[in-house]
Design a protein around this motif. Structure first.
Motif, mmCIF file in Angstrom:
data_model
loop_
_atom_site.group_PDB
_atom_site.id
_atom_site.type_symbol
_atom_site.label_atom_id
_atom_site.label_comp_id
_atom_site.label_asym_id
_atom_site.label_seq_id
_atom_site.Cartn_x
_atom_site.Cartn_y
_atom_site.Cartn_z
ATOM 1 N N ASP A 25 40.850 48.690 38.191
ATOM 2 C CA ASP A 25 41.732 48.584 39.344
ATOM 3 C C ASP A 25 42.636 47.363 39.163
ATOM 4 O OD1 ASP A 25 42.993 48.556 41.762
ATOM 5 O OD2 ASP A 25 41.179 48.277 42.978
ATOM 6 N N TYR A 26 43.940 47.570 39.178
ATOM 7 C CA TYR A 26 44.900 46.472 39.026
ATOM 8 C C TYR A 26 45.529 46.095 40.368
ATOM 9 C CZ TYR A 26 44.717 46.236 33.945
ATOM 10 O OH TYR A 26 44.309 46.036 32.634
ATOM 11 N N THR A 27 44.820 46.332 41.461
ATOM 12 C CA THR A 27 45.263 45.859 42.769
ATOM 13 C C THR A 27 44.755 44.438 42.951
ATOM 14 O OG1 THR A 27 45.114 48.086 43.675
ATOM 15 C CG2 THR A 27 45.219 46.263 45.246
ATOM 16 N N LEU A 28 45.632 43.518 43.278
ATOM 17 C CA LEU A 28 45.256 42.102 43.349
ATOM 18 C C LEU A 28 44.131 41.878 44.345
ATOM 19 C CD1 LEU A 28 45.898 39.198 42.398
ATOM 20 C CD2 LEU A 28 47.396 39.017 44.386
ATOM 21 N N ASN A 29 43.106 41.163 43.889
ATOM 22 C CA ASN A 29 41.979 40.780 44.741
ATOM 23 C C ASN A 29 41.783 39.276 44.588
ATOM 24 O OD1 ASN A 29 39.662 40.603 46.269
ATOM 25 N ND2 ASN A 29 38.324 41.424 44.663
ATOM 26 N N LEU A 30 42.486 38.522 45.393
ATOM 27 C CA LEU A 30 42.457 37.061 45.303
ATOM 28 C C LEU A 30 41.765 36.501 46.537
ATOM 29 C CD1 LEU A 30 43.352 34.500 43.781
ATOM 30 C CD2 LEU A 30 45.478 34.577 45.092
ATOM 31 N N GLY A 616 46.824 48.795 22.269
ATOM 32 C CA GLY A 616 46.915 48.792 23.726
ATOM 33 C C GLY A 616 48.033 49.605 24.305
ATOM 34 N N ARG A 617 48.627 50.506 23.537
ATOM 35 C CA ARG A 617 49.756 51.278 24.072
ATOM 36 C C ARG A 617 49.327 52.196 25.209
ATOM 37 N NH1 ARG A 617 54.323 52.830 19.677
ATOM 38 N NH2 ARG A 617 54.656 50.737 18.859
ATOM 39 N N GLY A 618 48.038 52.556 25.236
ATOM 40 C CA GLY A 618 47.568 53.403 26.322
ATOM 41 C C GLY A 618 47.400 52.660 27.620
ATOM 42 N N SER A 619 47.531 51.337 27.581
ATOM 43 C CA SER A 619 47.410 50.523 28.794
ATOM 44 C C SER A 619 48.792 50.025 29.186
ATOM 45 C CB SER A 619 46.489 49.324 28.529
ATOM 46 O OG SER A 619 46.535 48.429 29.609
ATOM 47 N N GLU A 620 49.315 50.563 30.251
ATOM 48 C CA GLU A 620 50.650 50.178 30.690
ATOM 49 C C GLU A 620 50.605 49.280 31.922
ATOM 50 O OE1 GLU A 620 52.847 53.744 31.243
ATOM 51 O OE2 GLU A 620 52.675 54.373 29.147
ATOM 52 N N GLU A 621 49.400 48.978 32.417
ATOM 53 C CA GLU A 621 49.292 48.104 33.583
ATOM 54 C C GLU A 621 49.774 46.701 33.221
ATOM 55 O OE1 GLU A 621 45.903 51.105 33.796
ATOM 56 O OE2 GLU A 621 46.757 49.774 32.277
ATOM 57 N N ARG A 622 50.310 46.035 34.195
ATOM 58 C CA ARG A 622 50.852 44.698 33.964
ATOM 59 C C ARG A 622 49.945 43.651 34.601
ATOM 60 N NH1 ARG A 622 55.502 45.360 31.505
ATOM 61 N NH2 ARG A 622 56.704 47.258 31.875
ATOM 62 N N LEU A 623 49.617 42.639 33.808
ATOM 63 C CA LEU A 623 48.721 41.589 34.294
ATOM 64 C C LEU A 623 49.324 40.817 35.452
ATOM 65 C CD1 LEU A 623 47.229 40.233 30.973
ATOM 66 C CD2 LEU A 623 45.930 41.112 32.906
#
Length: 1017
Positions: A25-30, A616-623
């Motif tokens: 999950d790349y939804t920010l959890n801060l 990592g080309r299959g990972s397009e999520e951005r940090l």
């Protein structure tokens, strides 16, 4: 104050494509993070603020004075900066000089002077907090106590060497003054240089120094911020202890005047009994109201340029470089972030104007960038376009194209086009998120001289508002792009733009500068400091060295808490270490593999292979969506990937790391271009840079026949043209396999949850190689005889003198010996070349070794000295090493080095980033190092110096980079043999016939132009 939960991020995550890597999950959890403070605002006008942070037993103190070069007396330009230097030579009572005192307390120091301010930064073990806070009180009572005229002269000469280093011998140094004079009128505080000039620095005297301190180093001009491992309820006792005897610094002026005139002890007590209740009302903890030093309502508009005619200056650049600049409104008025975002956007638009296909998400243009320098009266926006970022354009064409790009940020007609809007949106997202990410990731940095204490001190001093991090995060998150566009439309315009063109320095200009400086040189002769002398003759200590035992050293050394470390090995061979650390809601993941440029056979295979595959080309999520970032390091002995971000998004950080070893894709069609680029970089580095050749030849001579002596040359590049994909792939798969790797996770994390996540993402990583892991390099078996090598740099006003040699290291248990030996020699080099003879801005010695990679160890001793001291520096550094080998130094110097190493050890593992580095540099198989290191440090004695340095003396490689006429003349006078390295011919030997013909033609043209210019002159 708080770092609030962020929810408005607009970088939507994509879906991973490969089924064998679990999704994250790349939804920010801060998580919310409280930064509590105690804020004391005293009647004197001084403010002292405390923040607690318990990651390590350390403390950081920053003092800001609201005084900088703006207050230099006429004719004494640079005096504020010289005073900053002298404050460390000051000596209060029977204490050692301030720089020795802080060092002996286990602290690190730095300071800086601006047009608007001077700051002093200290980090140290927390038990030194009160003594160091008291030192700041003493700085306000008499910042240059016991400083003599001799000290003033020496420190002014050191400032002149800093001027040589930062201005005359740096790439863009001369451009700073040129830009300032184009942007600002003569009566503006930013028109003149902070550092002064050779004439004004030579004029410095004790009377003017004392006058400057008395007029400016006062409580009403001061803000102090302290961050560290203490309880906030104890901070009032810290203040009373630190200012005991100097309480007048806290009082209103009328009370202070009465207090300092009281002579009787009883009368003084009675006065304080009446005064203390009055003080209580100034001890506040709330942050709702504050007074700003900057009057934003009266902030003037920035001036229009004094001239828009581009100026040409000379600098230590290889090729002509262009600098663009604009004056902006003064800072600290709520729009700092708008200025920084506008600068970031401008970088993208100038890049697009030079490279039409530029994509801000995918591309990074080396040698091109813009940034906003935030200052009190005016801020300044700078853009640098170096050759790599110029696309071959002339400076004049770059200036035109940059001007053409300005309107693209805000033009309403252009915004009608989807392509323009998309580019602007990408640029906006990147600037907003990258700025926010860098701010967030710095929140846990305490034991750093530019860390949280300094950031808070600077912001609080000018704005009055102590909520630096939370305010900035909120502002980044709510940044209105329309406001950025409006700002750019008003201030970043063609009619406000100025430009400086930096051309390579020539020998004649160097000689002119040096002659001008020589006219004001001191006539004092240089003297060698006898390192065998009793230290009490010159240097005092805050402790009695005879009372320091090995047990004391062991007790003082704070290593990582190994009980918190969790280590395990996955079935695929991947070694894992998990370390809960820190209070901020941050996490760092590091993946380290052995195998670098020196391991691969043939040499260069590693570098080419690393450039020709992508993962990592299959990972397009951005940090950036989880306030994160990633960076790679291809090191001499291996490669590292570090991913950092919110600890609440550890799954995303591990997922992104895992993708970096998955989904391999080879780009062999790019091999020819890659080799051309690598060779181009190698040629550029060697074309006009004797320092590059000094480093190359130093390694060749020091490690002849060993893998560490290897480097790229024409033959190796020609050989690389035949390397095929199977050959490259075999190396990469052997290197990037689980059994050759270590994974580290550090941060505010639950170790059980972290282990589960590691297993989730890395259990499925399988080796694609049948070859064994890469072994460490062998220890060299040969030593060179002493050699002194001269590399002519005809344009340098300083000479870089470096002594390098092999030293003994049998394994990790020798590391403590190496550190102490290096520290003692460094102290001696500093005292000889800087403190006593003032021929350099800095000097030092240090060991270099590579944990788990090779038992090879080296000692470097170096200094950048004024040309007239070249021979003296060579003689001094060689002499110090030999004296060290013979044990010919005061034993208390060794005790002081052990004491300082022990006390400062914890400073380098405070932040999450520091702790990650410490663990990665040590290696999982060597974690018992933390258990035995304190004992090894405590056991170091004088015999260690002879043991460590025995392989060094008589086998040093000395390199001198500077005008050869100085070096040869001085070495001849000393009767020292040497070799002048014709590095220009060596460079030509790296060229093929076609390249050599072109190069010589260009050199002949350049020489003809210089002769023509000289004749016309």
């Amino acid at each position: 104050m708080f770092l609030p939960l962020l929810t408005a991020l607009s970088l939507a995550p994509s879906v991973s494509q490969a089924a064998d890597v679990p999704k994250a999950d790349y939804t920010l959890n801060l998580e919310n993070y409280a930064i509590d403070i105690r804020d004391y605002r005293f009647p004197s006008g001084m403010r002292v603020m405390f923040q607690a942070e318990h990651s390590q037993p350390v403390a950081a103190i920053t003092l800001v004075f609201d005084r900088g070069s703006e207050y230099d007396q006429p004719g004494y330009e640079g005096i504020a900066h010289v005073v900053e230097h002298l404050a460390f030579r000051a000596q209060h009572g029977d204490l050692p000089k301030n720089w020795d005192l802080i060092s002996q307390l286990g602290g690190g120091i730095n300071a800086s002077t601006s047009n608007d301010w001077t700051n002093y930064m200290t980090v140290a073990p927390v038990d030194a907090l009160v003594p160091l806070l008291r030192l700041e009180a003493l700085r306000m009572k008499n910042g240059v106590a016991n400083v003599t005229q001799e000290d003033v002269t020496k420190e002014a000469n050191i400032a002149r060497n800093e001027l040589r280093m930062r201005y005359e011998n740096s790439a863009v140094g001369e451009a700073w003054d040129a830009i300032a004079q184009l942007l600002y009128p003569e009566d503006h505080p930013y028109y003149r240089s902070t550092i002064g000039n050779h004439e004004s620095l030579t004029r410095m005297d004790l009377e003017h120094v004392q006058e400057f301190v008395e007029n400016n180093y006062t409580p009403e001009n001061a803000t102090i911020v302290v961050v560290g491992d203490f309880e906030l309820d104890d901070t009032w006792s810290f203040v009373l202890a630190a200012f005991d005897g100097h309480l007048d610094l806290l009082m209103a002026p009328e009370d202070a005047e009465k207090y300092v005139t009281i002579r009787g002890e009883q009368e003084r007590i009675q006065f304080l009994q009446g005064w203390m209740p009055k003080l209580q009302q100034y001890m506040v903890t709330q942050t709702e109201s504050y007074a700003a030093r900057v009057d934003c309502d009266a902030r003037p508009e920035p001036p229009m340029p004094q001239s828009q005619e581009p100026v040409t200056v000379r600098g230590q650049v290889d090729r002509t470089t262009t600098v663009l600049a604009w004056s902006l409104p003064g800072g600290y008025c709520g729009d700092n972030i708008i200025m920084r975002a506008a600068a970031s956007n401008l970088s993208a638009f100038i890049a697009q104007s030079i490279f039409p296909d530029f994509d801000p998400f995918e591309d990074d243009v080396s040698g091109l960038g813009c940034f906003a320098g935030i200052d009190e009266y005016n801020s300044t926006l700078y853009c640098f376009v170096e050759p790599a970022g110029s696309n071959g354009l002339s400076p004049e064409r770059i200036i035109t194209k940059a001007g053409d790009a300005l309107y693209k940020q805000w033009d309403r007609e252009l915004m009608k086009y989807e392509q323009t809007r998309a580019f602007l949106d990408k640029s906006y997202q990147i600037s907003r998120m990258s700025l926010m990410t860098s701010t967030l990731l710095s929140v846990d940095v305490v034991a750093s001289l530019g860390g949280r204490a300094t950031q808070n001190a600077m912001q609080t001093h000018f704005t009055g508002n102590p909520a630096v991090f939370s305010e900035n995060i909120v502002e980044f998150n709510s940044l209105d792009m329309e406001k950025v566009q409006q700002f750019a439309e008003k201030y970043i315009t063609r009619d406000r733009m100025v430009a400086a063109i930096i051309e390579p320095l020539d020998k004649e200009e160097r000689q002119r500068r040096e002659a001008q400086a020589a006219a004001t040189n001191s006539t004092d002769s240089m003297s060698y400091v006898d390192v065998a002398m009793d230290a009490e003759d010159r240097y005092s200590f805050v402790f009695d060295p005879e009372t320091i035992t090995s047990e004391t050293i062991e007790q003082m050394t704070i290593t990582p808490d190994t009980e918190k470390l969790r280590t395990f090995t996955l079935d695929n061979g991947l070694k894992v270490a998990i370390m809960p650390h820190g209070e901020a809601p941050l996490a760092r993941v590091g993946l380290k593999v052995r195998g670098g440029r020196m391991h691969s056979e043939p040499f260069g295979l590693d570098q080419v292979a690393e450039n020709l595959y992508r993962t990592g080309r299959g990972s397009e999520e951005r940090l950036m969506a989880v306030a994160g970032q990633m960076y790679w390091d291809d090191l001499t002995f291996g490669s590292e990937i570090v991913v950092e971000g919110s600890s609440g998004n550890l799954d995303a950080l591990l997922n992104k790391t895992r993708w970096q070893v998955e989904d391999y894709d080879w780009e062999m069609s790019q091999k020819k271009l890659t080799l051309k680029r690598l060779r181009g970089a190698s040629k550029r580095a060697g074309k006009n840079d004797p320092d590059t050749w000094a480093a190359r030849i130093r390694s060749e001579r020091l490690f002849e026949g060993h893998p560490m002596s290897q480097r790229w040359d024409l033959a190796r590049f020609e050989q690389a043209a035949s390397w095929n994909q199977p050959m490259l792939e075999e190396w990469i798969m052997r290197k990037w396999q689980p059994a050759n790797a270590e994974l580290f996770v550090v941060g505010n994390i639950d170790p059980d949850m972290a282990e589960a996540s590691v297993r989730k993402y890395f259990d499925g990583w399988t080796s694609k190689s049948s070859l064994p892991p890469i072994e460490q390099l062998p220890t060299p078996t040969t030593q060179p005889d002493r050699q002194v090598l001269i590399f002519d740099n005809p344009t340098g006003t300083q000479s870089n003198v470096t002594v390098a040699c092999q030293i003994k290291r049998a394994g990790a248990r020798d590391n403590a010996k190496l550190q102490v030996v290096g520290d003692v020699l460094s102290s001696m080099a500093w005292r000889t070349l800087r403190e006593e003879n003032a021929v350099t801005y800095g000097a030092g010695a240090y060991p270099v070794y590579y944990q788990n990679q090779t038992n090879t160890a080296m000692l470097f001793a170096s200094s950048l000295v004024q040309n007239s001291a070249t021979g003296f520096a060579v003689e001094s550094l060689l002499g110090l090493i030999e004296e060290g080998k013979n044990g010919n130094f005061p034993e208390r110097e060794m005790v002081a080095a052990k004491w300082n190493t022990a006390r400062s050890y914890g400073l380098y593992q405070q932040s999450g980033s520091q702790m990650l580095n410490r663990l990665m540099n040590t290696g999982i198989d060597q974690f018992d190092y933390f258990d035995y290191y304190p004992q090894e440090l405590g056991a170091v004695d004088k015999s260690a110096f002879g043991e460590v340095l025995a392989p060094c003396v008589g086998h040093e490689i000395v390199t001198i980079v500077g005008p050869k006429e100085y070096a040869t003349a001085q070495l001849d006078e000393l009767g020292m043999s040497y070799e002048v390295i014709d590095w220009q011919s060596m460079f030509e030997g790296e060229l093929n016939k076609k390249e050599l013909k072109k190069y010589r033609k260009a050199q002949a043209k350049k020489k003809a132009e210089e002769e023509k210019e000289a004749n016309e002159g």
